[in-house]
Motif scaffolding. Structure first.
Motif, PDB file in Angstrom:
ATOM      1  N   GLY A 107       0.900  -1.081  -0.654  1.00  0.00           N
ATOM      2  CA  GLY A 107      -0.062   0.163   0.200  1.00  0.00           C
ATOM      3  C   GLY A 107       0.658   1.296  -0.057  1.00  0.00           C
ATOM      4  N   PHE A 108       0.346   1.898  -0.833  1.00  0.00           N
ATOM      5  CA  PHE A 108       1.351   3.420  -1.017  1.00  0.00           C
ATOM      6  C   PHE A 108       2.527   3.002  -1.090  1.00  0.00           C
ATOM      7  CE2 PHE A 108      -2.715   3.671   1.580  1.00  0.00           C
ATOM      8  CZ  PHE A 108      -3.744   4.035   0.638  1.00  0.00           C
ATOM      9  N   ARG A 109       2.693   2.461  -1.949  1.00  0.00           N
ATOM     10  CA  ARG A 109       4.295   2.438  -1.808  1.00  0.00           C
ATOM     11  C   ARG A 109       4.630   2.682  -3.748  1.00  0.00           C
ATOM     12  NH1 ARG A 109       7.029  -2.806   0.638  1.00  0.00           N
ATOM     13  NH2 ARG A 109       8.947  -1.739  -0.164  1.00  0.00           N
ATOM     14  N   PRO A 110       6.336   2.997  -3.526  1.00  0.00           N
ATOM     15  CA  PRO A 110       6.685   3.171  -4.882  1.00  0.00           C
ATOM     16  C   PRO A 110       6.229   2.153  -5.899  1.00  0.00           C
ATOM     17  CG  PRO A 110       8.379   3.761  -3.684  1.00  0.00           C
ATOM     18  CD  PRO A 110       7.052   4.139  -3.229  1.00  0.00           C
ATOM     19  N   HIS A 111       6.061   1.478  -6.959  1.00  0.00           N
ATOM     20  CA  HIS A 111       6.187   0.162  -7.803  1.00  0.00           C
ATOM     21  C   HIS A 111       5.568  -0.802  -7.045  1.00  0.00           C
ATOM     22  CE1 HIS A 111       9.195   2.441 -10.128  1.00  0.00           C
ATOM     23  NE2 HIS A 111       9.998   2.344  -8.792  1.00  0.00           N
ATOM     24  N   LYS A 112       4.397  -0.358  -6.352  1.00  0.00           N
ATOM     25  CA  LYS A 112       3.348  -1.366  -5.565  1.00  0.00           C
ATOM     26  C   LYS A 112       1.761  -1.046  -6.169  1.00  0.00           C
ATOM     27  CE  LYS A 112       6.980  -3.513  -3.562  1.00  0.00           C
ATOM     28  NZ  LYS A 112       6.746  -5.074  -3.487  1.00  0.00           N
ATOM     29  N   ASN A 113       0.927  -2.052  -5.684  1.00  0.00           N
ATOM     30  CA  ASN A 113      -0.256  -2.009  -5.774  1.00  0.00           C
ATOM     31  C   ASN A 113      -0.668  -2.876  -5.591  1.00  0.00           C
ATOM     32  OD1 ASN A 113      -0.458  -3.416  -8.335  1.00  0.00           O
ATOM     33  ND2 ASN A 113       0.637  -2.515  -9.705  1.00  0.00           N
ATOM     34  N   ALA A 114      -1.685  -2.531  -5.175  1.00  0.00           N
ATOM     35  CA  ALA A 114      -3.376  -3.072  -4.840  1.00  0.00           C
ATOM     36  C   ALA A 114      -3.766  -5.056  -5.677  1.00  0.00           C
ATOM     37  CB  ALA A 114      -5.270  -2.960  -5.132  1.00  0.00           C
ATOM     38  N   ARG A 115      -3.252  -5.080  -7.375  1.00  0.00           N
ATOM     39  CA  ARG A 115      -3.042  -6.256  -7.526  1.00  0.00           C
ATOM     40  C   ARG A 115      -1.964  -6.756  -7.664  1.00  0.00           C
ATOM     41  NH1 ARG A 115      -7.256  -6.378 -12.058  1.00  0.00           N
ATOM     42  NH2 ARG A 115      -6.303  -9.207 -12.097  1.00  0.00           N
TER      43      ARG A 115
END
Length: 431
Positions: A107-115
């Motif tokens: 969550g809320f990190r560069p190059h990271k997402n919910a999918r």
């Protein structure tokens, strides 16, 4: 660090970020549209106050927003100027903490997402970890302990001026219905700093779960742990609940937490159904959760509310924004059937808006005739006592305000947009 925070390039980057994110004005009433001018006029004064350590933070505006369960969530909105300064601090803090954050925190990190979080969850389930400890933290953003959080930040940030500034933001009073309330705990949702601060605190949880060898997925304050057996899951829940209470001073929401099987588990809007393919044990397909369908319908309903003072073209533009964002997020799921049902409902909502916009009976009669209705039918329907929603679903509007006419006005169905985003669904099966 304060020197780096107020460096012109860093402040400009923060300003552009806040403007791009839009959002509402704070207690001072300065909107995002006015921000560039206001911030430019006050920048030198702000920088000097921050460097001298006498910068005075402004109260946070408390706004209650509805939740899906009928309750409300208190959103704390700093002023637009405060948001620029907080973003500028966040841009300098993040590189200090980001390298240490867990690979299983999305969550809320560069190059990271919910999918990616959903994909990791499905990988764990496919590997046979079918007993899931699903934990929901009770009012997490309202319960964060300031002393604990500041101590964690101080381990990396040994700068007095920066620490004082962060402390002032954490302790800023909140204005609710015209009254100021003191704040002694919690991180305001709506602040550019809150996602980073929440990750800093919950990184302690990530470290504890990693130390114990747990397989987990965390997205901000939503996290789940994947176990081989029910007994292992029960023991894991007890240990983690104790750690949260004793070390992080957080409690779990008993009503929303529990031990789930994949078929009863949802994560970030997705659910799981078994595929039942021969030779593929523990294989599950992603589906859209009922809650996510309900939220989509609520958002479309808000856009197509007949009493909202907006033009038809503006409605269509907003509908497309909602549709595209939702469909991009849920790509890869089997949703065509439900999309077709939703399309029919949405078209009737648009017809209802048009019917309401016509207002007077005589105008309705003339417009119906212009769209192809007979004189008699146009007169009868323009004088009917039926409600607008009943008329929107009736043949008179279905045969006059047709799909083709709606398309000419810019309407694109969810089904059509979904097929555009997934061209493979249009291709005929190979023989």
């Amino acid at each position: 660090m304060i020197t780096r925070v107020v460096q012109p390039f860093n402040l400009q980057k923060a300003l552009e970020h806040v403007i791009a994110n839009k959002g509402s004005a704070g207690v001072d009433g300065v909107s995002v549209g006015e921000l560039r001018k206001v911030f430019s006029e006050n920048k030198l004064q702000l920088i000097e106050a921050i460097k001298q350590g006498n910068y005075q933070v402004q109260p946070i505006l408390g706004i209650e927003i509805p939740k899906g369960n009928g309750k409300t969530r208190l959103l704390g909105v700093p002023t637009t100027t405060e948001r620029v300064l907080q973003q500028a601090v966040a841009q300098n803090l993040a590189p200090l903490f980001e390298p240490e954050f867990s690979n299983h925190s999305f969550g809320f990190r560069p190059h990271k997402n919910a999918r990616q979080a959903v994909g990791q969850s499905r990988d764990y389930i496919h590997s046979g970890l079918n007993h899931i400890v699903d934990i929901d933290l009770k009012n997490f953003f309202d319960e964060v302990d300031h002393c604990l959080l500041l101590n964690l930040i101080y381990q990396k940030v040994k700068y007095k001026a920066t620490m004082q500034l962060i402390r002032k933001w954490l302790r800023a009073p909140i204005k609710i219905n015209g009254k100021l309330h003191k704040r002694r705990k919690g991180v305001p949702q709506g602040s550019p700093l809150s996602p980073l601060l929440s990750n800093i605190l919950l990184h302690q949880l990530d470290k504890e779960m990693t130390r114990r060898g747990h397989k987990f997925v965390r997205y901000a304050d939503d996290f789940s742990i994947y176990c081989k057996s029910h007994n292992q899951a029960k023991a894991t829940r007890v240990v983690i609940e104790k750690f949260l209470k004793n070390k992080l001073k957080l409690t779990i929401n008993e009503e929303k937490s529990g031990i789930r099987k994949p078929i009863n588990f949802t994560i970030l809007g997705f659910g799981f159904v078994p595929t039942y393919e021969k030779g593929k044990k523990n294989q599950y397909q992603l589906i859209v959760s009922e809650k996510a369908w309900k939220k989509l319908k609520e958002r479309l309903k808000a856009v197509t509310r007949k009493t909202t003072p907006t033009t038809f073209e503006e409605r269509i533009t907003k509908i497309k924004e909602v549709q595209r964002g939702w469909l991009n997020y849920f790509q890869g799921t089997s949703i065509l059937g439900k999309l077709r049902d939703l399309d029919g409902w949405l078209r009737n909502r648009l017809r209802y808006c048009i019917w309401h916009h016509w207002k007077k009976p005589e105008r309705k009669r003339k417009n119906l005739i212009r769209l192809g209705a007979s004189q008699d039918h146009a007169y009868a329907w323009s004088r009917t006592r039926k409600g607008g929603w009943a008329i929107a679903q009736s043949p008179i509007l279905g045969t006059t305000i047709t799909l083709q006419r709606l398309k000419k006005r810019g309407y694109v169905s969810l089904t059509e947009l979904h097929l555009q985003l997934n061209p493979s669904l249009c291709e005929p099966p190979s023989t």
